[in-house]
Design a protein around this motif. Structure first.
Motif, short mmCIF file in Angstrom:
data_model
loop_
_atom_site.label_atom_id
_atom_site.label_comp_id
_atom_site.label_asym_id
_atom_site.label_seq_id
_atom_site.Cartn_x
_atom_site.Cartn_y
_atom_site.Cartn_z
N TRP A 362 0.79 -0.50 -0.06
CA TRP A 362 0.29 -0.13 0.04
C TRP A 362 1.02 1.17 0.17
CZ3 TRP A 362 -0.07 3.91 3.35
CH2 TRP A 362 -0.69 5.26 3.21
N CYS A 363 1.58 1.08 1.29
CA CYS A 363 2.62 2.31 0.61
C CYS A 363 2.88 2.60 -0.87
CB CYS A 363 4.21 1.83 2.20
SG CYS A 363 5.08 3.37 2.30
N LEU A 364 4.22 1.46 -1.11
CA LEU A 364 4.84 1.93 -2.24
C LEU A 364 3.96 2.03 -3.34
CD1 LEU A 364 7.56 -0.84 -2.29
CD2 LEU A 364 7.59 1.09 -1.85
N GLN A 365 2.36 1.93 -3.38
CA GLN A 365 1.36 2.17 -3.97
C GLN A 365 1.31 4.00 -4.21
OE1 GLN A 365 -2.38 0.66 -2.70
NE2 GLN A 365 -3.91 0.79 -4.63
N GLN A 366 0.78 4.16 -2.72
CA GLN A 366 0.82 5.66 -2.34
C GLN A 366 2.40 6.85 -3.72
OE1 GLN A 366 -1.72 6.65 -1.35
NE2 GLN A 366 -1.85 3.85 -1.11
N TYR A 367 3.78 5.68 -3.32
CA TYR A 367 4.17 6.68 -4.23
C TYR A 367 4.14 6.35 -5.28
CZ TYR A 367 9.45 6.15 -6.02
OH TYR A 367 11.01 7.16 -6.17
N ALA A 368 3.81 5.56 -6.20
CA ALA A 368 3.50 5.49 -7.09
C ALA A 368 2.58 5.91 -8.06
CB ALA A 368 3.06 4.30 -7.97
N LYS A 369 1.66 7.01 -7.12
CA LYS A 369 1.02 8.03 -7.38
C LYS A 369 1.73 9.43 -7.58
CE LYS A 369 -3.01 5.76 -5.20
NZ LYS A 369 -4.05 6.41 -3.80
N GLU A 370 2.49 9.37 -6.56
CA GLU A 370 3.48 10.86 -6.74
C GLU A 370 4.73 10.88 -7.47
OE1 GLU A 370 3.26 13.56 -4.82
OE2 GLU A 370 0.94 12.97 -3.71
N ALA A 371 5.08 9.34 -7.95
CA ALA A 371 6.40 9.84 -8.07
C ALA A 371 5.93 9.75 -9.99
CB ALA A 371 7.26 8.67 -8.02
N GLY A 372 4.89 8.27 -10.12
CA GLY A 372 4.76 7.29 -11.06
C GLY A 372 5.14 6.11 -11.42
N MET A 373 4.00 5.50 -11.62
CA MET A 373 3.86 3.89 -12.21
C MET A 373 5.70 3.60 -12.62
SD MET A 373 1.23 2.58 -10.81
CE MET A 373 0.96 0.94 -11.79
N GLN A 374 5.73 3.76 -13.82
CA GLN A 374 7.73 3.66 -14.01
C GLN A 374 8.46 3.98 -13.23
OE1 GLN A 374 7.77 2.45 -17.49
NE2 GLN A 374 9.47 1.48 -16.67
N LYS A 375 7.99 4.95 -12.27
CA LYS A 375 9.40 4.84 -11.47
C LYS A 375 9.25 3.86 -9.93
CE LYS A 375 13.27 7.28 -9.18
NZ LYS A 375 12.95 9.23 -8.64
N CYS A 376 8.12 3.79 -9.76
CA CYS A 376 7.12 2.95 -9.30
C CYS A 376 8.61 1.70 -9.20
CB CYS A 376 6.44 2.91 -8.08
SG CYS A 376 6.02 1.59 -7.07
N LEU A 377 7.84 0.95 -10.20
CA LEU A 377 8.86 -0.01 -10.68
C LEU A 377 10.02 -0.03 -11.03
CD1 LEU A 377 8.39 -2.76 -12.86
CD2 LEU A 377 8.58 -1.37 -14.96
N GLU A 378 10.69 1.41 -11.47
CA GLU A 378 12.38 0.93 -11.45
C GLU A 378 12.00 0.52 -9.91
OE1 GLU A 378 13.02 4.78 -13.20
OE2 GLU A 378 12.32 3.83 -15.68
#
Length: 648
Positions: A362-378
């Motif tokens: 869940w925490c990383l999901q919130q990061y994806a919203k701010e930084a973008g899905m691609q950045k979260c994947l990387e």
């Protein structure tokens, strides 16, 4: 007009001023805490409270307090304040307070006849050092300050009493002294920015009493050691800085150091800035560059669940993505060690709790919203894959994926959820089996990780995760949805918990929900009718058996009430997110009114922050820890959501 300001009428009324506390922290976990009139009311209070890892894992009160006496024409005016047994307050220095302001740094103005003395306090960011600046604003004749330190040298969980073992030795250092009461403790350096005289007059002040400990059903009195006093003359317009630290200070640069530290502070001139300031107080930076989020002050450590719930609000919501990444780097190391069965090299407690990996996703999901899905994947794609594999393969000791695609947990003998109070070693709320928020988080994790996997051409897991999620969704509805339109709190075997609790709100608030729109609205309606208060969601409905909303009395009594009706602001954050997702802009004014209930707290309890919990019935008094990370975080995250909806 300052946002956090109190006039003389309130400051001199102890019934009003003593319940208001003030917290200053640094990045090591050390802190300074007392009431706004500098009268300690808890054993956790102290002017310099520091970790002493050589002794144990607790904080320790070295310098308890500091009494300042103004001397003019031989007349003495002591500005200190202590509570002694028998409800006696002495020396009643609060009567000289003209005003108190906490805009950038806590500032107290004292007036004694023609003397106006200003006191400002800061806690150094990266050193265990408290700095106090005294400025003589006005005086009509020669003025002397006499400053008397009260020493404790004990754990925050204990008391000190007069004894013959305590060392009275001290050594002169530049513009001050150093002393240490017991072996194993660091030396305490007390120094000034100008020359002074130290008068060695050792004595014990006996029977100092802490009323907050009395309220909590604990022992409440101790004796404090005073080695003597410092004496120095001060001229009109002159400023003198006092430093108390576990390392020697450069006295020539104390004035400059004080100004530098003031410049680093976030002005607490509105609700949002108070919360930002509070958010920064939970930051912990270890010498090896590990970064943590403390669960709360004054007694909590870094707890895994709390950290992952609080991290997005404390960082991403205030545009501090860099700090999110630093904390997650430390947390990732710890979780990987846990999953590999290795001893933890990081200071994160309760990593073994079964919902921790679900909150990480869940925490990383919130990061994806701010930084973008691609950045979260990387940044975190492989890490999330390791977590999901760890869970699915049944490697977690207490989180199993069953044939119905739901996760199962044993919480009969040990508390395994955030509702973790125990009495006589047994959980007060023994939530076990299929737990509603665990499975809401699990479904959300499956769907989110599937969406991340679709971005990674090398990852073939997306189809498997989607199929598992669909099976989980159907099983979730069969397992938890009841005929009254809300969700069972947990289902263990044939035991279904019909209690109306707030844990079902996650199934509405999370980005991926197993519920359809009508089911979401039904669950939200029940939460609104039975659980919503101005201070968050109640932990139990007044209509459910065992409702106990007042968190007061001795420890056992409070343990029974802890999750049986008390209100929690962090749960209110998820409730308001659910409202916005279901009703969009039509609920903006309603949520803004809810925020007013939290803003009222800026001037109460520990000023400028939010306490751990509130009574579930009016007047909804704040209780527990004086500053709580998850609460501050979720209010900040709600404010960010409000801003986004306002600009849509």
């Amino acid at each position: 007009m300052s946002y956090l300001k109190f006039e003389k009428a309130l400051m001199t009324n102890l019934q009003e001023s003593l319940p208001r506390e003030l917290l200053r922290t640094n990045r090591s976990g050390a802190y300074s805490c007392s009431t706004i009139v500098d009268c300690n009311t808890r054993k956790y209070h102290g002017l310099l409270v520091v970790p002493v890892p050589e002794l144990d894992d607790d904080n320790h009160v070295l310098l308890s307090s500091l009494d300042v006496t103004v001397v003019q024409h031989g007349a003495e005016f002591n500005m200190g304040l202590h509570k002694y047994q028998g409800n006696n307050y002495s020396p009643k220095g609060h009567k000289y307070i003209k005003e108190f302001d906490c805009n950038k740094v806590p500032t107290t103005i004292y007036r004694v006849g023609g003397v106006i003395l200003k006191k400002e306090v800061v806690f150094q960011h990266y050193e265990d050092r408290i700095l106090i600046r005294y400025t003589l604003v006005d005086a009509h004749s020669i003025t002397t300050l006499r400053i008397r330190p009260f020493l404790a040298f004990r754990s925050v969980r204990q008391f000190t009493h007069e004894n013959s073992v305590a060392s009275r030795d001290y050594q002169p250092v530049d513009n001050g002294i150093k002393t240490c009461m017991y072996p194993g403790y660091p030396e305490l350096f007390m120094q000034f920015s100008t020359e002074n005289k130290f008068m060695f007059k050792p004595d014990w002040y006996r029977g100092v009493e802490y009323p907050k400990e009395q309220e909590r059903g604990y022992a409440s009195d101790e004796d404090l050691y005073v080695p003597g006093y410092f004496e120095l003359d001060i001229k009109k317009g002159e400023s003198i800085v006092f430093a108390a630290s576990i390392s020697e200070s450069s006295t020539d640069s104390l004035n400059e150091l004080f100004d530098t530290e003031v410049g680093k502070r976030t002005p607490r001139d509105n609700f949002f800035h108070c919360l930002v300031n509070a958010a920064h107080q939970f930051h912990i930076h270890e010498n090896n560059d590990d970064r943590y989020i403390l669960a709360g002050y004054p007694w909590f450590k870094c707890r895994a669940r709390d950290m992952f719930i609080a991290l997005p609000g404390l960082t991403l919501s205030i545009e501090e993505q860099y700090y999110f990444e630093l904390v997650m780097k430390t947390a990732q190391k710890g979780l990987d060690e846990f999953m590999e069965g290795k001893p933890l090299s990081v200071k994160i407690y309760e990593m073994e709790q079964p919902d921790v990996p679900l909150w990480v996703i869940w925490c990383l999901q919130q990061y994806a919203k701010e930084a973008g899905m691609q950045k979260c994947l990387e940044m975190y794609g492989p890490f999330m894959k390791r977590i999901m594999t760890f869970i699915e393969k049944g490697n977690h000791p207490n989180l199993k994926v069953m044939d119905n695609a739901l996760v199962y947990t044993n919480g009969t003998d040990k508390a395994v959820t955030w509702m973790n109070s125990t009495v006589n070693g047994k959980p007060v709320v023994p939530r076990t089996g299929y737990i509603v928020e665990f499975n809401a988080l699990w479904y959300n994790a499956l769907k989110f990780c599937a969406s991340i996997a679709q971005l990674d051409k090398k990852n073939k897991e997306a189809e498997h995760l989607e199929k598992t999620a669909e099976k989980c969704r159907k099983s979730f509805l069969d397992m938890f949805m009841n005929e009254y339109g809300y969700l069972f709190d947990y289902v263990g075997g044939n035991d279904k918990d019909w209690s109306v609790r707030p844990n079902m709100i996650f199934a509405v608030a999370l980005d991926y929900s197993p519920l359809d729109q009508d089911q979401k609205k039904s669950v939200l309606d029940v939460c609104t009718r039975e659980l919503l208060t101005p201070k968050g969601l109640r932990s139990l409905s007044p209509k459910s058996g065992g409702y106990n909303p007042m968190y007061i009395g001795p420890q056992t009594q409070r343990d029974y009430a802890y999750h049986q009706g008390t209100a929690w602001p962090w749960l209110g954050g998820f409730y308001m997110e659910a409202c916005l997702k279901l009703y969009k802009r039509t609920r903006l004014s309603f949520i803004e009114r809810q925020m007013v209930g939290y803003e009222d707290e800026m001037l109460n309890h520990c000023i400028g922050t939010i306490p751990e919990l509130f009574d579930g019935n009016p007047p909804f008094n704040g209780r527990g820890a004086i500053s709580f990370a998850m609460n501050v975080a979720e209010i900040l995250r709600t404010l960010e959501l409000l801003e986004k909806y306002n600009f849509k």
